[in-house]
Every structure is written in C-alpha cells, then in structure tokens.
Design a protein around this motif. Structure first.
Motif, PDB file in Angstrom:
ATOM      1  N   THR A   1      -2.995   6.036   7.376  1.00 27.65           N
ATOM      2  CA  THR A   1      -2.305   7.081   8.131  1.00 27.65           C
ATOM      3  C   THR A   1      -0.953   6.622   8.690  1.00 27.65           C
ATOM      4  O   THR A   1      -0.206   7.422   9.250  1.00 27.65           O
ATOM      5  N   THR A   2      -0.646   5.324   8.545  1.00 25.68           N
ATOM      6  CA  THR A   2       0.617   4.812   9.090  1.00 25.68           C
ATOM      7  C   THR A   2       1.752   4.886   8.089  1.00 25.68           C
ATOM      8  O   THR A   2       2.880   4.554   8.430  1.00 25.68           O
ATOM      9  N   CYS A   3       1.475   5.306   6.856  1.00 30.10           N
ATOM     10  CA  CYS A   3       2.544   5.382   5.855  1.00 30.10           C
ATOM     11  C   CYS A   3       3.517   6.489   6.215  1.00 30.10           C
ATOM     12  O   CYS A   3       3.110   7.615   6.531  1.00 30.10           O
ATOM     13  N   PRO A   4       4.816   6.201   6.190  1.00 35.86           N
ATOM     14  CA  PRO A   4       5.813   7.228   6.496  1.00 35.86           C
ATOM     15  C   PRO A   4       5.822   8.306   5.428  1.00 35.86           C
ATOM     16  O   PRO A   4       5.608   8.039   4.245  1.00 35.86           O
ATOM     17  N   VAL A   5       6.048   9.514   5.819  1.00 34.14           N
ATOM     18  CA  VAL A   5       6.092  10.648   4.890  1.00 34.14           C
ATOM     19  C   VAL A   5       7.485  10.727   4.278  1.00 34.14           C
ATOM     20  O   VAL A   5       8.497  10.733   4.997  1.00 34.14           O
TER      21      VAL A   5
ATOM     22  N   HIS B   1       0.812  -1.218   0.000  1.00 36.81           N
ATOM     23  CA  HIS B   1       0.000   0.000   0.000  1.00 36.81           C
ATOM     24  C   HIS B   1       0.846   1.270   0.000  1.00 36.81           C
ATOM     25  O   HIS B   1       0.721   2.119  -0.886  1.00 36.81           O
ATOM     26  N   CYS B   2       1.699   1.420   0.980  1.00 36.64           N
ATOM     27  CA  CYS B   2       2.455   2.662   1.119  1.00 36.64           C
ATOM     28  C   CYS B   2       3.446   2.853  -0.023  1.00 36.64           C
ATOM     29  O   CYS B   2       3.582   3.957  -0.568  1.00 36.64           O
ATOM     30  N   ALA B   3       4.127   1.781  -0.412  1.00 31.82           N
ATOM     31  CA  ALA B   3       5.120   1.889  -1.480  1.00 31.82           C
ATOM     32  C   ALA B   3       4.473   2.302  -2.794  1.00 31.82           C
ATOM     33  O   ALA B   3       5.016   3.140  -3.530  1.00 31.82           O
ATOM     34  N   PHE B   4       3.307   1.746  -3.106  1.00 35.73           N
ATOM     35  CA  PHE B   4       2.663   2.036  -4.378  1.00 35.73           C
ATOM     36  C   PHE B   4       2.128   3.466  -4.445  1.00 35.73           C
ATOM     37  O   PHE B   4       1.949   4.010  -5.530  1.00 35.73           O
ATOM     38  N   HIS B   5       1.880   4.078  -3.302  1.00 40.59           N
ATOM     39  CA  HIS B   5       1.448   5.478  -3.310  1.00 40.59           C
ATOM     40  C   HIS B   5       2.591   6.422  -3.654  1.00 40.59           C
ATOM     41  O   HIS B   5       2.351   7.606  -3.944  1.00 40.59           O
ATOM     42  N   ARG B   6       3.817   5.913  -3.673  1.00 38.41           N
ATOM     43  CA  ARG B   6       4.968   6.735  -4.038  1.00 38.41           C
ATOM     44  C   ARG B   6       5.506   6.361  -5.418  1.00 38.41           C
ATOM     45  O   ARG B   6       6.624   6.704  -5.774  1.00 38.41           O
TER      46      ARG B   6
END
Length: 350
Positions: free
Chosen positions: A345-349, A316-321
């Motif tokens: 909300t847990t994805c690192p900025v 999830h988080c990786a694909f948003h970047r």
C-alpha cells in the motif's frame, strides 16, 4: 519471504547443469552455427527406442545447409509434441496465447515459469493459454531428453516440440512454427505473446494496461520495445551478424525486441501468411519487423519504459509498473515472486 521449495530449486540447478554439459559436449561434434535440417529420416529412427541411432556423421550431413545462416522456410517441420485442443473449452477462445521460447533441456526454467508469470490462472476473468515452444536436442542426447520431455508433457500438457534442431539461429523457425500452430489450432485468440524464457513478465500490467480487455479491437496491433533506425552488423565476430547476401539494405525496419512482444490475433495470422513469401533470416525479431513492413503495419508504442531489454534489479513498486524485464533466471523468479504478488500500500500511484 518464505523459503523456496527444495525440489523446485533442485530442478533449476539440474537444468542449468545439464545445459552446461550439453554446450560443452555438443560443441565437440556439431557446428553451433548450423541452423536447420531435414529431420524426417532422423525422427523416424532417433526417437524410436527400439531402433539404433543414426551415426553422428549422417546427422552432421543432414544438418548442413547451403549457407550457415540459411533457414528452410516454409518447410513441413512436424509437431512432435502437440496439443491441438489447447484453446478449446466452454469459456471460448483465449484472450492471450503465450508462446514461450525455451530449449529442450530447460526443465527448471519451464517449471519456474509455470509457478510464476506463466500461471494461466493469474488474472481472474481472463483466459490465458501457455505453450512452451522447443525444437530437438543435440543428437547425443535426443533419446534421453525425449523421454524426459514426454514425462514433463504428460504432467503439464504444455510442450509444443517442433522437428528441427534447437539452436539460436533457428529461433525464427520456432517463432514461425508457433504462429503456424496458432493459425491451425487457436486462430481466434485475441492476442499472441512471443516471449523468451529468460525474462520477468508482469501479466497483470500486460493485460490491463497494454492490451486493455475492454478496449476496442486492434487488428493491426503489435507492441514491445521498439527499435528504430538500426542497421545490420556486418562483422561476423558479433552475435547479431547479418551477411549482405541475406540482407542488402543498410537499415532494418522498425521492430519489437525479441525478448518479448505481443500482437493481435488477426495480425499474427497475417504475419504467419506473409512469412511464407519472404526470405527468412535468423534474427527473428528483425524478421517479424520485415513481415509487418510488408503488411504496411507499424509497431504501436507501449506505455513508456515498460518493456526493458536490459537487466534491472528487482524492486516491488517499480516492477508493478513494468510489463517485461530481460535477463531474469529461474531461481531469481522464484525468489521474488511471492513478494511481487503481495500487496504494498506504500507504492506511489502513477
């Protein structure tokens, strides 16, 4: 994750099965290396339900060209399914025109894309228009698939079918005819995305982080995964074989990888023009690289590691970047899309 709707999965499975059947049957009759053909006489008969189909022998004769990788361009290929008013509307020209490359039988793939990253309304306030660019199916299936395509296009209004055989070696023609359509019917689009159907695309990242709607105009902009210092493969056993008579040099100019690249509207128009003065080759991404070299333009590097030409497992988080990941099938898109769109909300900025 909620269960995926059965009808949509059925379309994907039927499309996959049909594609496999086409490959098996057509391989018995048509040389898979045949790149282009003059279809004016074929179109006038094969697509007419009241007229018998021409013989396979005649079709094969029409399909032959002087060299198995020799493309006829420029050429008056007709738009058989067309939407000249696609870019019209009270909100003005689109910010992004998506030209999605699919084959006629890819019904499930197109539907999955419409339900996921190809949704024109995904980004509020940004006008996006989508067209699926495709050629003609193999002759044994022309009438049947043409009927299905007409029904699909009547429902969705997003098919751009061009009058040449849809094969891998004709991909350059599909891209160039997509750009020709843009030049004729959507010349004021700010950006044009050429993208294959077998990818994951993150439209929000592409628009906000790569294209930057509030940024200054970039008339010579093109970006994607940039290949540098690569050269032609001379071994005919390889998919990307390039015979010396079609390309003499030992190196290709820098070019953006074919699974997906995006360019400014003004540059897309210039590429469409200069392509008519160059010898077309069947590696479409390399050919676009030759066009921009002729124009004195170099690709702009994207944010690092955001256009992936290889398969990556969904996270999830990786694909948003990321902007794009190659080698994603329709069923996989449908399975991950609801989770991808959810807020985490847990994805690192970064």
């Amino acid at each position: 994750m909620r269960p995926i709707r059965g009808s949509l999965i059925l379309r994907v499975l039927v499309s996959t099965a049909l594609g496999g059947l086409l490959v098996l049957l057509v391989g018995q009759f048509v040389d898979s290396q045949t790149p282009s053909m003059d279809l004016r006489s074929l179109i006038s008969t094969e697509l007419d339900e009241d007229t018998p189909s021409p013989s396979l022998r005649k079709f094969e004769w029409q399909a032959r060209t002087p060299h198995p990788l020799d493309l006829r361009y420029p050429h008056s290929y007709p738009f058989l399914l067309n939407h000249p008013n696609k870019c019209d509307g009270p909100r003005g020209a689109p910010f992004l025109l998506m030209l999605v490359m699919t084959q006629p039988q890819d019904v499930g793939m197109r539907q999955a894309i419409r339900e996921t990253w190809g949704n024109e309304t995904l980004i509020p306030g940004v006008i996006i228009r989508r067209l699926f660019v495709l050629g003609l199916p193999p002759p044994l299936f022309t009438k049947e698939i043409h009927t299905l395509l007409k029904e699909e296009d009547k429902e969705h209004g997003d098919l751009l079918q061009v009058g040449f055989l849809d094969t891998y070696v004709n991909l350059t023609l599909k891209v160039l005819m997509g750009l020709k359509w843009m030049a004729q019917y959507c010349p004021n689009a700010q950006y044009v995305l050429k993208v294959d159907g077998d990818v994951f695309l993150n439209p929000s990242f592409l628009v906000q982080k790569v294209l930057q709607p509030n940024g200054p105009p970039r008339p010579d902009f093109i970006t994607g995964y940039i290949y540098k210092n690569t050269g032609p493969i001379r071994n005919p056993a390889y998919k990307w074989y390039m015979p010396q008579e079609l390309y003499l040099q030992d190196k290709y100019p820098p070019y953006c990888g074919g699974p997906g690249y995006v360019m400014s509207g003004p540059l897309a128009l210039r590429i469409s023009d200069v392509a008519q003065t160059l010898k077309a080759i069947y590696l479409e991404d390399v050919f676009v690289g030759l066009c921009i070299e002729q124009l004195g333009v170099k690709p702009t590097p994207p944010p690092p590691d955001t256009f992936l030409m290889f398969r990556r497992k969904y996270e999830h988080c990786a694909f948003h970047r990321l902007a794009l990941v190659h080698h994603f099938q329709p069923r996989e898109l449908l399975q991950i899309w609801r989770d991808f769109q959810s807020v985490n909300t847990t994805c690192p900025v970064k």
